[in-house]
Design an enzyme around this catalytic site. Structure first.
Site, short mmCIF file in Angstrom:
data_model
loop_
_atom_site.label_atom_id
_atom_site.label_comp_id
_atom_site.label_asym_id
_atom_site.label_seq_id
_atom_site.Cartn_x
_atom_site.Cartn_y
_atom_site.Cartn_z
N ASP A 153 0.80 -1.22 0.00
CA ASP A 153 0.00 0.00 0.00
C ASP A 153 0.84 1.28 0.00
OD1 ASP A 153 -2.17 -1.73 0.15
OD2 ASP A 153 -2.20 -1.67 2.34
N LYS B 259 1.85 2.16 -5.03
CA LYS B 259 2.41 1.60 -6.28
C LYS B 259 1.48 1.83 -7.46
CE LYS B 259 2.51 -2.45 -4.31
NZ LYS B 259 2.09 -2.07 -2.96
N GLY C 114 -4.36 -4.50 -3.85
CA GLY C 114 -5.40 -3.50 -4.05
C GLY C 114 -4.69 -2.22 -4.43
N HIS C 115 -4.68 -1.91 -5.71
CA HIS C 115 -3.92 -0.76 -6.21
C HIS C 115 -4.90 0.31 -6.67
CE1 HIS C 115 -0.24 -3.54 -7.10
NE2 HIS C 115 -0.60 -3.54 -5.85
N GLN D 245 2.03 -6.18 -3.17
CA GLN D 245 2.47 -6.25 -1.78
C GLN D 245 3.74 -5.40 -1.61
OE1 GLN D 245 1.55 -9.62 -3.34
NE2 GLN D 245 -0.39 -8.71 -2.79
P1 GDP Z 1 -0.77 0.30 -3.51
O1 GDP Z 1 -1.35 -0.99 -3.04
O2 GDP Z 1 0.70 0.40 -3.27
O3 GDP Z 1 -1.12 0.61 -4.94
O4 GDP Z 1 -1.44 1.44 -2.63
P2 GDP Z 1 -3.01 1.56 -2.26
O5 GDP Z 1 -3.76 2.01 -3.46
O6 GDP Z 1 -3.48 0.34 -1.57
O7 GDP Z 1 -2.96 2.68 -1.15
C1 GDP Z 1 -2.48 3.96 -1.41
C2 GDP Z 1 -3.59 4.99 -1.13
O8 GDP Z 1 -3.04 6.28 -1.05
C3 GDP Z 1 -4.62 5.04 -2.23
O9 GDP Z 1 -5.86 5.38 -1.68
C4 GDP Z 1 -4.12 6.16 -3.13
O10 GDP Z 1 -5.15 6.79 -3.86
C5 GDP Z 1 -3.53 7.11 -2.11
N1 GDP Z 1 -2.37 7.89 -2.54
C6 GDP Z 1 -1.37 7.54 -3.40
N2 GDP Z 1 -0.42 8.51 -3.43
C7 GDP Z 1 -0.83 9.47 -2.58
C8 GDP Z 1 -0.27 10.72 -2.14
O11 GDP Z 1 0.83 11.12 -2.53
N3 GDP Z 1 -0.99 11.43 -1.21
C9 GDP Z 1 -2.18 11.02 -0.73
N4 GDP Z 1 -2.78 11.78 0.16
N5 GDP Z 1 -2.73 9.85 -1.13
C10 GDP Z 1 -2.07 9.09 -2.00
P1 IMO Z 2 -0.86 -4.23 -2.24
O1 IMO Z 2 -0.38 -4.80 -3.56
C1 IMO Z 2 -0.98 -4.65 2.08
C2 IMO Z 2 -1.09 -8.72 3.70
C3 IMO Z 2 -2.37 -9.15 4.39
C4 IMO Z 2 -1.78 -10.12 5.41
C5 IMO Z 2 -0.65 -10.79 4.64
C6 IMO Z 2 -1.03 -12.12 4.01
O2 IMO Z 2 -2.13 -3.51 -2.31
O3 IMO Z 2 0.26 -3.47 -1.60
P2 IMO Z 2 -2.47 -12.82 1.88
O4 IMO Z 2 -3.91 -12.59 1.57
O5 IMO Z 2 -1.53 -12.29 0.88
O6 IMO Z 2 -2.18 -14.26 2.23
O7 IMO Z 2 -2.22 -12.01 3.26
O8 IMO Z 2 -0.29 -9.88 3.61
N1 IMO Z 2 -1.29 -8.21 2.31
C7 IMO Z 2 -1.20 -6.91 1.98
N2 IMO Z 2 -1.03 -5.82 2.74
N3 IMO Z 2 -1.06 -4.53 0.74
C8 IMO Z 2 -1.21 -5.62 -0.03
O9 IMO Z 2 -1.16 -5.57 -1.38
C9 IMO Z 2 -1.32 -6.88 0.59
N4 IMO Z 2 -1.51 -8.14 0.11
C10 IMO Z 2 -1.46 -8.95 1.18
O10 IMO Z 2 -3.02 -8.08 4.99
O11 IMO Z 2 -1.21 -9.40 6.47
MG MG Z 3 -2.85 -1.68 -1.80
#
Ligand code: GDP
Ligand code: IMO
Ligand code: MG
Length: 406
Positions: A14, A17, A41-42, A208
């Site tokens: 998270d 990416k 979850g991107h 991840q």
């Molecule tokens: P990922 O799994 O690495 O793609 O990240 P996620 O999408 O799960 O979580 C990142 C969250 O932060 C999302 O809700 C994005 O929309 C948000 N986000 C990404 N970059 C920024 C930033 O620079 N500032 C803020 N405030 N939010 C951001």
């Molecule tokens: P993105 O790509 C954050 C965590 C789960 C749990 C552990 C194992 O959005 O960064 P799993 O379902 O993979 O067997 O769970 O890994 N986890 C993540 N945490 N971002 C993710 O993906 C994750 N994918 C798995 O919360 O702790």
């Molecule tokens: Mg994510």
């Protein structure tokens, strides 16, 4: 010059990416997911519209791009269809024919295993662990097994002795027959396809983060795939020379969702503030993310494993308005200061963070050049890790990024 770039999360996932991949995808031809599955979850935010990608690459919102879900991935066919529908016809998606198929019983096993563990891992319950276990146990099904009906029956007969407590032959066959069409025309041999695509601009999208790597993360509180740069080679069947640049993505602070040690976690008002301002709730499960200060020991571990050529810092805006900011530069382990991440989790749990303190800033970083204090913070990170920061994200929208002036 045509280059291939890898985008890797430096922390516990998270890191943002999805946003960075979307940004870089404009200049890429092909975007490749190489490990993981719908546990990812991107999020991509474009002109106020939020897209959440779990199964397909994040960079496909531009017209004319190709996405590949490579062999290292595990594929949930139902989610794949859902996400293909988001895209419309503007881009095309391919799947590696050696990628594993997540089956309904993998999800049930995931739930059951969580309940059976003395201390749950807090998985996403998407069937990831059981599906990868079946792959390495040589009792899984792959995309290529769907290519003809006769072969599918043969394969199911082969694996059936291992799964007869989990499903009936008929229901498994029905499930797969009903979904065969989804991947028809999408399946390719990943190494052959990529080797033919060498010379195009290729973006490898990590899922991840490094600390969730099944080997080098906080095992067993990890995911079930390798999340570090080496997974590109094994998950795509390409040599290391195929990867020209490695971009590490790190949040300006740290979050973690699920269980497991987290040395810089803040269980106080500051943690709550980061969660609210950063909107730190899981993209896949909606769970509140645990929040804490930036951990440079983690980032150093990540740098060692991935050899980043560039670093991207995201969510710097979330730190605006704080009087003081901290970053962990070492751990106190029984009176001794260490800067390396211990293997043994019982030792990790004993580590007390040693912090460097930084002055905060009030100025909204959206308005041009970053405040001096913010630049000092970034400079310190660069110096500690000896890696250049090439991009700083200051908001969730595609445009909210600074590439110079810090
Ligand atoms: P990922 O799994 O690495 O793609 O990240 P996620 O999408 O799960 O979580 C990142 C969250 O932060 C999302 O809700 C994005 O929309 C948000 N986000 C990404 N970059 C920024 C930033 O620079 N500032 C803020 N405030 N939010 C951001
Ligand atoms: P993105 O790509 C954050 C965590 C789960 C749990 C552990 C194992 O959005 O960064 P799993 O379902 O993979 O067997 O769970 O890994 N986890 C993540 N945490 N971002 C993710 O993906 C994750 N994918 C798995 O919360 O702790
Ligand atoms: Mg994510």
């Amino acid at each position: 010059m045509m280059v291939s770039k890898a985008v890797i999360g430096c922390q516990w996932g998270d890191e943002g990416k999805g946003k960075i991949v979307d940004l870089l995808a404009e200049d890429s031809d092909l975007i490749v997911r190489f490990q993981g599955g719908a546990n990812a979850g991107h999020t991509v935010l474009v002109e106020g519209r939020k897209y959440k990608f779990h199964q397909i690459p994040s960079g496909l919102l531009y017209e004319g791009k190709t996405g590949l879900i490579a062999d290292g991935c595990v594929i949930d066919l139902d989610l794949l269809v859902e996400e293909l529908n988001i895209l419309g016809d503007g881009s095309r998606v391919l799947v590696g024919d050696r990628a594993s198929i997540v089956l309904p019983y993998h999800k049930r096993m995931d739930e059951l295993q969580e309940k059976t563990r003395k201390k749950g891992i807090g998985t996403t319950k998407r069937g990831i662990g059981p599906c990868y276990s079946h792959r390495v146990g040589r009792m899984g099904l792959r995309v290529s097994d769907l290519s003809n009906d006769e072969m599918l029956e043969v394969r199911i007969d082969e694996i059936y002795p291992f799964i007869e407590d989990l499903t009936t032959k008929d229901s498994l066959l029905d499930y797969l027959r009903n979904r065969r069409e989804i991947v028809e025309g999408m399946a390719v041999s990943t190494p052959n396809f990529l080797s033919d695509s060498r010379g195009e601009d290729i973006l490898f999208e990590g899922a991840q983060g490094t600390m969730l790597d099944v080997n080098y993360g906080t095992y067993p509180f990890t995911t079930s795939s390798s999340t570090t740069v080496g997974a590109i080679c094994t998950g795509c069947g390409v040599p290391p020379s195929f990867i020209d640049e490695v971009l590490g993505v790190a949040k300006a602070y740290t979050t973690r969702v699920g269980e497991g040690p987290f040395t810089t976690e803040l269980k106080d008002d500051m943690g709550d503030r980061l969660r609210e301002k950063g909107d730190e709730y899981g993209t896949t499960t909606g769970r509140p993310r645990r929040c804490g200060w930036l951990d440079l020991v983690v980032l150093k571990h990540s740098q060692m494993l991935n050899g980043f050529s560039q670093l991207v810092i995201t969510k710097l805006d979330v730190l605006s308005g704080l009087k003081e900011i901290k970053a962990c530069t070492g751990y106190d382990l029984g009176g001794e200061e260490i800067e390396t991440f211990p293997t043994d989790l019982s030792l990790v749990r004993e580590c007390v963070p040693i912090y460097e303190r930084f002055g905060g800033w009030d100025t909204d970083p959206k308005s041009g050049r970053l405040p001096r204090e913010a630049r000092d913070y970034l400079r310190f990170i660069e110096d500690y890790l000896a890696v250049k920061i090439t991009m700083v994200s200051i908001g969730a929208e595609r445009e909210e990024v600074i590439t110079d002036g810090f």
